[in-house]
Structure formats: C-alpha cells, structure tokens
Motif scaffolding. Structure first.
Motif, PDB file in Angstrom:
ATOM      1  N   ASP A   4     -57.463   3.168 -20.420  1.00  0.00           N
ATOM      2  CA  ASP A   4     -57.886   4.500 -20.828  1.00  0.00           C
ATOM      3  C   ASP A   4     -57.462   4.678 -22.284  1.00  0.00           C
ATOM      4  O   ASP A   4     -56.316   4.420 -22.632  1.00  0.00           O
ATOM      5  CB  ASP A   4     -57.233   5.563 -19.938  1.00  0.00           C
ATOM      6  N   TYR A   5     -58.368   5.141 -23.130  1.00  0.00           N
ATOM      7  CA  TYR A   5     -58.104   5.185 -24.565  1.00  0.00           C
ATOM      8  C   TYR A   5     -57.617   6.554 -25.049  1.00  0.00           C
ATOM      9  O   TYR A   5     -57.433   6.744 -26.252  1.00  0.00           O
ATOM     10  CB  TYR A   5     -59.370   4.785 -25.336  1.00  0.00           C
ATOM     11  N   THR A   6     -57.374   7.482 -24.142  1.00  0.00           N
ATOM     12  CA  THR A   6     -56.953   8.826 -24.560  1.00  0.00           C
ATOM     13  C   THR A   6     -55.634   8.793 -25.303  1.00  0.00           C
ATOM     14  O   THR A   6     -55.493   9.379 -26.384  1.00  0.00           O
ATOM     15  CB  THR A   6     -56.850   9.747 -23.332  1.00  0.00           C
ATOM     16  N   LEU A   7     -54.653   8.099 -24.737  1.00  0.00           N
ATOM     17  CA  LEU A   7     -53.338   8.047 -25.377  1.00  0.00           C
ATOM     18  C   LEU A   7     -53.382   7.256 -26.674  1.00  0.00           C
ATOM     19  O   LEU A   7     -52.639   7.556 -27.621  1.00  0.00           O
ATOM     20  CB  LEU A   7     -52.309   7.447 -24.424  1.00  0.00           C
ATOM     21  N   LEU A   9     -55.713   7.325 -28.768  1.00  0.00           N
ATOM     22  CA  LEU A   9     -56.223   8.253 -29.780  1.00  0.00           C
ATOM     23  C   LEU A   9     -55.102   9.117 -30.357  1.00  0.00           C
ATOM     24  O   LEU A   9     -55.153   9.503 -31.531  1.00  0.00           O
ATOM     25  CB  LEU A   9     -57.310   9.147 -29.180  1.00  0.00           C
ATOM     26  N   LEU A  10     -54.090   9.410 -29.542  1.00  0.00           N
ATOM     27  CA  LEU A  10     -52.953  10.197 -30.032  1.00  0.00           C
ATOM     28  C   LEU A  10     -52.205   9.483 -31.151  1.00  0.00           C
ATOM     29  O   LEU A  10     -51.520  10.123 -31.958  1.00  0.00           O
ATOM     30  CB  LEU A  10     -51.985  10.501 -28.886  1.00  0.00           C
ATOM     31  N   THR A  43     -55.585  15.945 -33.176  1.00  0.00           N
ATOM     32  CA  THR A  43     -54.627  15.229 -32.308  1.00  0.00           C
ATOM     33  C   THR A  43     -54.072  16.159 -31.240  1.00  0.00           C
ATOM     34  O   THR A  43     -53.890  15.758 -30.081  1.00  0.00           O
ATOM     35  CB  THR A  43     -53.481  14.646 -33.155  1.00  0.00           C
ATOM     36  N   VAL A  46     -56.523  16.429 -28.488  1.00  0.00           N
ATOM     37  CA  VAL A  46     -56.468  15.269 -27.584  1.00  0.00           C
ATOM     38  C   VAL A  46     -55.277  15.401 -26.632  1.00  0.00           C
ATOM     39  O   VAL A  46     -55.363  15.034 -25.447  1.00  0.00           O
ATOM     40  CB  VAL A  46     -56.385  13.965 -28.397  1.00  0.00           C
ATOM     41  N   ILE A  49     -56.321  17.644 -23.932  1.00  0.00           N
ATOM     42  CA  ILE A  49     -57.199  16.900 -23.019  1.00  0.00           C
ATOM     43  C   ILE A  49     -56.363  16.028 -22.085  1.00  0.00           C
ATOM     44  O   ILE A  49     -56.660  15.906 -20.884  1.00  0.00           O
ATOM     45  CB  ILE A  49     -58.200  16.046 -23.818  1.00  0.00           C
ATOM     46  N   THR A  50     -55.303  15.427 -22.633  1.00  0.00           N
ATOM     47  CA  THR A  50     -54.383  14.638 -21.797  1.00  0.00           C
ATOM     48  C   THR A  50     -53.784  15.491 -20.693  1.00  0.00           C
ATOM     49  O   THR A  50     -53.701  15.077 -19.530  1.00  0.00           O
ATOM     50  CB  THR A  50     -53.259  14.049 -22.670  1.00  0.00           C
ATOM     51  N   GLU A  53     -56.451  16.163 -18.012  1.00  0.00           N
ATOM     52  CA  GLU A  53     -56.705  14.993 -17.179  1.00  0.00           C
ATOM     53  C   GLU A  53     -55.567  14.767 -16.190  1.00  0.00           C
ATOM     54  O   GLU A  53     -55.804  14.375 -15.036  1.00  0.00           O
ATOM     55  CB  GLU A  53     -56.909  13.766 -18.059  1.00  0.00           C
ATOM     56  N   LEU A  65     -53.329   7.582 -17.373  1.00  0.00           N
ATOM     57  CA  LEU A  65     -54.054   7.253 -18.608  1.00  0.00           C
ATOM     58  C   LEU A  65     -53.473   6.015 -19.298  1.00  0.00           C
ATOM     59  O   LEU A  65     -53.294   5.987 -20.509  1.00  0.00           O
ATOM     60  CB  LEU A  65     -54.020   8.445 -19.571  1.00  0.00           C
TER      61      LEU A  65
END
Length: 609
Positions: A4-7, A9-10, A43, A46, A49-50, A53, A65
């Motif tokens: 998962d690329y969410t973290l 991106l942080l 940021t 995001v 969003i984390t 989720e 994630l």
C-alpha cells in the motif's frame, strides 16, 4: 502481501516538496512559504486519509497500510512501513503541527526563506518516518535524520546564542545516537545467533527477548536508554533543551516540543521496553526516581525564569517526566496514559510556544519585566494563552487532566497485583510526582498573571516589516493557527474515548510483551496438559528452550547456548487469542484452534487442564 503506497506518500511528498522549494525561482518569502504550506497541507491530507482507512479497517492491534521494499538485503533489513493505533496518533500530530509551524513562519522568516522551508519539509518527512518504521534499522535512520534539519534551523534562524545552542544539541544527540546504533546492530546480530537468519523487523526481534542473557540486557538497556533519554530528555540529560528551545525560531520550538521530544518516549514504548522487558522492570525504580527529580527540579527552574519562553521550555521537561513514569509503571493504564500524555503535551506545549512567538513578533521581547496587562489590549490572545496554560496544568475538562490522572493512577496501583503482573512502582512515587502538578499550576498561573493582568505595560516597539503589518491583537491567520489545537484540547478532554478505542488493542499487545517476561510476571498456560493430572513446571528460557520437569538448578543462559534454538514448549489453545508474529516476514496471522508455540517467562508456571 500487496504493498500500500499511502504511507510512502507521507514521506515522498514532503521530501520532493523540500527539493522543489529549495530549487524554486521565487524570491518573495511569503510566496515560497505558500508553496511549502501547500506541500505540507497535502501531506496532512494524506495523513487524514490514513486515519480514514484505519477506521474503515478497524483497530484490532494489527499494522495497516504496510509497504515493504529491500533496504539492506545482506542483513535482511527492509524499508518496511506500517501504522497501528499507537503510531497513527503521532503521525497525525506530526503533520498537523508541521503544517501549523510552516504557516506561523510567514511573518517571522525573512532571510533565506527557500532553505528554511525546505528544511522544515525535510524535518516533517523525517519525523513521520520514525513513527511508521517497522524495521529497527530504518527506525534508527529516520531517528537520526531529524537531527540535521533541526541543527540547521536552530543554528541559522535562531536567537543570539543560536550557534552555542545548535552545537550543544548536536553533541548530546550524536553521542546518544552512537550508543543507540551499536545496540541496534547488536540486537540484529543476536537475532541471527538465535534463529540463523538476520532480521531487524521490530516484531521479529520481540521474540528473542527471553533469550538475551542478563548481562547483555543490561548493556543494551544502557545504550538504548542513553540514546532515548537524551531525546526525551530525562534528567540529567536535559541541559541541552532549555537553551535550544530559547534560541530556536518559533516553528523550531513548536516541532521540538511537540514532536521531536516524542521520538525518545516513542523509542522507549516501541523498542526498549518490549525488547528488554526484564532489565527494564528492574531499572524502573531508578528511572522513576530520575523522572521525579526532573519533574520537581525543572518545575522549580521554570518558576524562577524571567523569560516566558524559558519557562515553557523547562515545563516541557517536567511534563515528559510523567510520560516516563507511566511507561515504567508496567501496566496497561500507564502505557495508555503515557501515550496520551505525549499527544497532549505536543498540543498544549506546542501551542504555548506559538503564543509566545506571537508576543515576540510584536514586542521583540519575552521578559516578564517588559510586559503586563496585555489582556486589555489583546483579549483573543489572552483567551488562547489561558486555555493552553490550563491544559498544560491539567484542568478537568481539558486534555491534560486525562493523561495526568491516568499516569498517577497507574503509578499508584503499580505495586498491586493486577492480573499476572506485580509492578515495580507504587504509591510513594505517585505522591511525590503529584507535587509536580501543584508546581505547574503555580508557575503557569504566575505567568498568566504577570503577562495578562495588572497595569498595561508595553516596551517600545522596534518597528520592522512584521510589527507594522501585525494588528495589536491576533490576526485572522494567527487565530486560525491556534483554533485546531484548541479544538483537540477540548475534544480529548471531554471525550477521550476516541483515543482509547483506537490505541487499546495495540497497547494491549505491547503490555503483554513487556509483562510476560518481566520478573514481576507469571503466566498460566491454559489448554490440554501433557497428562491428565495438573503438574508444576519450573523453567528458564534460552530462546525457546525450557525445562518442563522440575529443574534441580536454575538454567542460566549463555550466549553460546543460545546459538542453536531448542525445541519450544507447546500447548493447546482452543480459542483464537490474537495475532502471532511470523519470523522474518514482519506479517502476522490470527491464531486458530490447535497446537501452538507458547512464550513463557523466566518464572515458575502452572500448566493446568
């Protein structure tokens, strides 16, 4: 497991933003600041969003994630990111305060704005990285990376003694970090000696906790303690902090108090206590004494300060002493209250530094002797200063009360047997530490009385660009900076359940890890015994080695004996009980009925049917 690329991106968004900010062709400071604010705000989005989720998946103690990539394949160290209930709150706090700090710099930073905002964004990425790292070596890399931008922020944009403050900060942190690095590498080597394969996955390393001999536990604890205690800071490693706070720019002080000091307490919570529970238990009384000395000593220092910013700086050291007390109470209440204290301290103390910075921008002084009666001239400012001061004191109904009461309750009841654990502290520690709350009320209310009430007293204003553009009371930008923090202060004070529901499952796993192998613990293996009759098993562990029949002498582990893992003890579990870490993968799977390996403490246990 799919990444998962969410973290990721942080980390990537602020890092790329820092490069773009440094290379951008704009010269006007406010426009450069607006670009940095946009990156930081993205940021923060995001991070939200984390949160959403994680809420969608539910808080069950597992890491969400996750993202994994190779880092150092030769020693099986991975770029492994993940977030659970513990780290989620700190990630949100990091990005909220980073965005607010960048916005607060618009009128304060005039020189070298591109470098300044680039360093702020790098610092945001580094701090976030610490809290989402699931690999111990990666954790240490981010832990040390944060020093570089902070050193430059203090040394370039700080006050008159900025160079002295920056180098003192650097020397203390690097010295502690060197010991921590040695401990990190040695722990990875110990894992290799016990399992035959390298790993720096933090949850994998937890599994060798009972296999580490006592003398090695002591050496490793000293190394980790010094590195983390300098960051907290714990008395007597605190002397770098007041001067660093005083000389740092306002945004630097906000992030230093709000986030960077939490790297040390988070290190104790995530690394030192679960990896070295037995020696941590034995050292708890000494750590508690140091924490209490720090609480009382720095509270008295705060009381006699003539500089408002120094007063808040010393109060910061005192408050973090309560965090240490909560963690070393060795119970779930203490861990939960300590983590909440980290969050509350970041909110209230960070806001106080913002408020002090707003005074300095108008009057170019922070001396009590130059200010007085400002509530008449600045009523909105007075409201926020009193609100955050009462939060710092721990007024019921505000966020500080919940964490302070929880810590004192945990310490007070630590010596009572709760479940399977007899804690190392007790009521004498709580009673003495409680004097710190009284002292905090004294110096905080004294500060408010001196600054806000009495005859109006203002110094001659040194007119510059910022002084000419700022209104007498807070501008719309300034009260918008403080309003989100004020909302969290009230919400966490009135309805802390939102915090407890999200963190309890993760903290329960940490609590089980640190209490299972501590000298004050005893475990009962519930399930089918090897025979129909109840039997007593005296045992000592080396890795998974045990003695199930009565042992004539205690089994003393040595490093040579831990090189080859021995057959583990097994038992039958008829109900699912949680997550089982899978070595070398960093993943976990639910238990299901059957025969499983059961970790046992270095104590006598009873195996009952």
């Amino acid at each position: 497991m799919e990444n998962d690329y969410t973290l990721l991106l942080l980390l990537v968004i602020p890092a790329l933003g820092a490069l773009l900010t440094a290379a951008i062709g704009l010269r006007e400071a406010r426009r450069i600041g607006a670009c940095a604010l946009l990156v930081s705000g993205l940021t923060l989005a995001v991070a939200v969003i984390t949160l959403l989720e994680c809420i969608n998946e539910g808080f069950d103690g597992r890491f969400k994630l996750q993202f994994t990539a190779a880092l150092f394949p030769q020693i099986n160290s991975t770029f492994h990111l993940g977030v659970d209930g513990i780290s989620l709150w700190l990630v949100l706090l990091t990005n909220l305060l980073s965005t607010i700090s960048i916005w607060s710099s618009f009128t304060a930073i005039k020189e070298q704005p591109r470098s300044y905002y680039a360093l702020m964004l790098l610092l945001q990425a580094g701090m976030t990285g610490v809290f989402i790292s699931m690999d111990l070596l990666l954790f240490f890399i981010f832990f040390e990376v944060t020093l570089v931008p902070l050193f430059l922020l203090v040394g370039i944009w700080g006050g008159p003694q900025r160079r002295y403050a920056a180098f003192k900060l650097y020397i203390y942190t690097v010295a502690g970090g060197a010991l921590t690095l040695g401990a990190v590498v040695f722990i990875g080597w110990l894992y290799q000696q016990n399992t035959g394969a390298w790993s720096f996955e933090i949850r994998d390393l937890y599994t060798i906790a009972p296999a580490i001999p006592d003398y090695l536990q002591l050496l490793l604890f000293i190394a980790l303690f010094v590195g983390f205690a300098v960051k907290v800071p714990v008395f007597p490693f605190h002397t770098w902090l007041p001067i660093a706070h005083t000389e740092a720019p306002t945004a630097g002080s906000v992030l230093l108090a709000g986030i960077l000091l939490k790297l040390g307490t988070y290190g104790f919570l995530r690394v030192a206590l679960p990896l070295l529970p037995e020696i941590s238990y034995q050292a708890a009384p000494l750590v508690a004494i140091l924490a209490i000395i720090g609480i009382i000593y720095t509270s008295l220092c705060a009381w006699v300060q003539s500089d408002i910013k120094k007063l808040v700086a010393y109060s910061s050291v005192a408050h973090l002493g309560f965090c240490m007390l909560g963690m070393f109470a060795f119970n779930h209440t203490g861990l939960s209250a300590a983590l909440l204290y980290m969050i509350n301290h970041g909110l209230s103390t960070g806001a106080l530094f913002l408020v002090v910075g707003m005074i300095y921008e108008r009057y170019h002084t922070r001396e009590f002797g130059d200010l007085g009666g400002l509530a008449r001239r600045m009523p909105v400012f007075a409201f926020f200063l009193i609100l955050f001061s009462l939060s710092s004191i721990g007024l019921p109904g505000l966020n500080g009360f919940v964490s302070e009461f929880g810590v004192l309750y945990a310490v007070f009841t630590s010596s009572r047997e709760l479940g399977s654990v007899v804690g190392p502290l007790g009521w004498p520690y709580a009673v003495i530490a409680a004097t710190g709350i009284i002292l905090s009320a004294v110096y905080m209310l004294w500060m408010c009385q001196r600054v806000l009430f009495g005859p109006l007293k203002e110094p001659a204003v040194h007119h510059d660009d910022s002084a000419e553009t700022l209104p007498p009371d807070l501008s719309s930008r300034e009260w918008l900076l403080l309003t989100p923090i004020a909302v969290f202060v009230v919400v966490l004070g009135v309805y802390p359940k939102i915090y407890f529901d999200s963190t309890d499952p993760s903290l329960a796993q940490i609590n089980q890890q640190i209490t299972s192998y501590s000298p004050g613990s005893s475990m009962v293996l519930v399930g089918k015994a090897p025979s129909a009759e109840p039997q007593t098993a005296s045992m000592e562990l080396t890795g998974s080695q045990s003695c199930l029949s009565p042992c004539p002498e205690p089994f003393i582990p040595t490093l040579a004996e831990t090189e080859k893992p021995q057959p583990p003890v097994s038992g039958s579990i008829s109900e699912p009980v949680g997550d089982m870490p899978l070595p070398n993968t960093g993943m976990s799977t639910p238990y299901s009925p059957g025969i499983y390996l059961v970790p046992l403490s270095r104590k006598e246990i009873s195996v009952r049917e």
